[in-house]
Scaffold this motif. Structure first.
Motif, PDB file in Angstrom:
ATOM      1  N   PHE A 175     -22.424 -11.438 -62.574  1.00  0.00           N
ATOM      2  CA  PHE A 175     -22.074 -11.779 -63.949  1.00  0.00           C
ATOM      3  C   PHE A 175     -20.556 -11.720 -64.045  1.00  0.00           C
ATOM      4  O   PHE A 175     -19.952 -10.691 -63.728  1.00  0.00           O
ATOM      5  CB  PHE A 175     -22.703 -10.795 -64.928  1.00  0.00           C
ATOM      6  N   LEU A 224     -22.979 -16.792 -64.718  1.00  0.00           N
ATOM      7  CA  LEU A 224     -23.701 -16.203 -63.608  1.00  0.00           C
ATOM      8  C   LEU A 224     -23.280 -16.960 -62.353  1.00  0.00           C
ATOM      9  O   LEU A 224     -23.482 -18.171 -62.250  1.00  0.00           O
ATOM     10  CB  LEU A 224     -25.212 -16.316 -63.834  1.00  0.00           C
ATOM     11  N   CYS A 229     -24.301 -17.935 -68.888  1.00  0.00           N
ATOM     12  CA  CYS A 229     -25.198 -16.838 -69.233  1.00  0.00           C
ATOM     13  C   CYS A 229     -25.098 -16.591 -70.745  1.00  0.00           C
ATOM     14  O   CYS A 229     -26.104 -16.596 -71.437  1.00  0.00           O
ATOM     15  CB  CYS A 229     -24.827 -15.596 -68.432  1.00  0.00           C
ATOM     16  N   TRP A 249     -30.638 -17.835 -66.762  1.00  0.00           N
ATOM     17  CA  TRP A 249     -30.936 -16.398 -66.673  1.00  0.00           C
ATOM     18  C   TRP A 249     -31.784 -15.866 -67.817  1.00  0.00           C
ATOM     19  O   TRP A 249     -32.846 -15.292 -67.624  1.00  0.00           O
ATOM     20  CB  TRP A 249     -29.616 -15.624 -66.576  1.00  0.00           C
TER      21      TRP A 249
END
Length: 178
Positions: A91, A102, A113, A165
């Motif tokens: 991250f 990500l 993300c 994600w």
């Protein structure tokens, strides 16, 4: 729905929070405003299943500055942590936009993300609350669906790609009651 520093401390405690070293990255971050950062720059050290600051790469640790090229794009990234289940997934804060990306070291590839570091920590906090009070089964699935709706309204871009994600994480949580 904006998490406060007191709430972060209440869930994770002082010993399980770290603070983004803004002074270390002044030259890199440029015009990013405080609204893109979590309260006091705080983030958890660990959220079971989702996030850890323990990174398994010898040359990468939390808050490492990375400069890389993916496709035709150049990125300046600051590592915030990794997936506890896949140490190839990092991250990272995009220093140009404040978004959390990500980074898949294996490919290498990037995906959005969260739209900001603040919303990333908010997501971790809300899921941390769910994990801490996990009733399991159908009730977990129901709570996960409600949380999914609330978080999607907070950061729609985080859910725009169903293979990203957060949609994948919620898909797993929501299917546990079926």
């Amino acid at each position: 729905m904006s998490v406060t520093y007191a709430e972060l401390r209440s869930l994770w405690g002082d010993g399980n929070l770290i603070h983004f070293p803004l002074d270390k990255f002044d030259a890199v971050l440029g015009p990013l405003g405080p609204e893109l950062f979590p309260p006091d720059g705080a983030q958890p050290i660990d959220v079971p299943i989702l996030f850890t600051t323990v990174i398994a790469h010898s040359q990468i640790e939390v808050y490492t500055h990375l400069q890389l090229e993916v496709g035709d794009e150049e990125y300046e990234l600051i590592v915030l942590g990794a997936s506890p289940r896949d140490d190839e997934l990092l991250f990272c804060l995009n220093a140009a936009t404040g978004a959390v990306l990500l980074l898949d070291l294996g490919t290498p590839a990037l995906e959005l993300c969260n739209s900001s570091y603040a919303t990333f920590v908010e997501f971790l906090f809300r899921l941390g609350q769910l994990i801490a009070t996990d009733p399991g089964g159908r009730e977990r699935a129901r709570r996960a669906m409600e949380l999914h709706d609330r978080l999607e309204s907070l950061d729609p871009a985080a859910f725009a790609d169903p293979e990203a994600w957060w949609p994948m994480a919620f898909s797993q949580l929501e299917s546990t009651g079926r």
